[in-house]
Design a protein around this motif. Structure first.
Motif: not given
Length: 105
Positions: A6-23
């Motif tokens: 389910g990684l396709s549904w769970s962004a942003p990533y990492l323990h703090d949710g800090g790894v996010a890049v938009g479209p």
């Protein structure tokens, strides 16, 4: 431990949710969720494994005093699949394709 399913549904990533890049390449939580933009799973996974892109995400998050106050940086887990580690862009994309293909049966 979180599942890879389910990684396709769970962004942003990492323990703090800090790894996010938009479209369109928007960086960090300041450039995505902070502006009402949903993080793109493929671009965010790329930032998770590419150290150059991750540095840009960390820098974007660090520019926001509210994120700094709650310790959201996007730093951590340095398992690089990038050119500096000897991987090609094609190999990096193949890993991303595989990770995004993992779904429930």
């Amino acid at each position: 431990m979180p599942s890879l399913i389910g990684l396709s549904w769970s962004a942003p990533y990492l323990h703090d949710g800090g790894v996010a890049v938009g479209p369109n390449g928007e960086l960090g939580l300041t450039g995505t969720l902070g502006k009402g933009i949903v993080p793109d799973a493929r671009n965010s996974l790329r930032a998770l494994m590419d150290r150059t892109l991750r540095k840009q995400v960390i820098r974007a998050n660090a520019s926001d005093p509210q994120l700094r106050a709650v310790h959201v940086s996007g730093d951590g887990h340095r398992y690089w699949i990038d050119q500096q580690s000897g991987f090609t862009k094609e190999e990096q994309e193949a890993v991303i394709d595989y990770l995004l293909s993992l779904t429930y049966p």
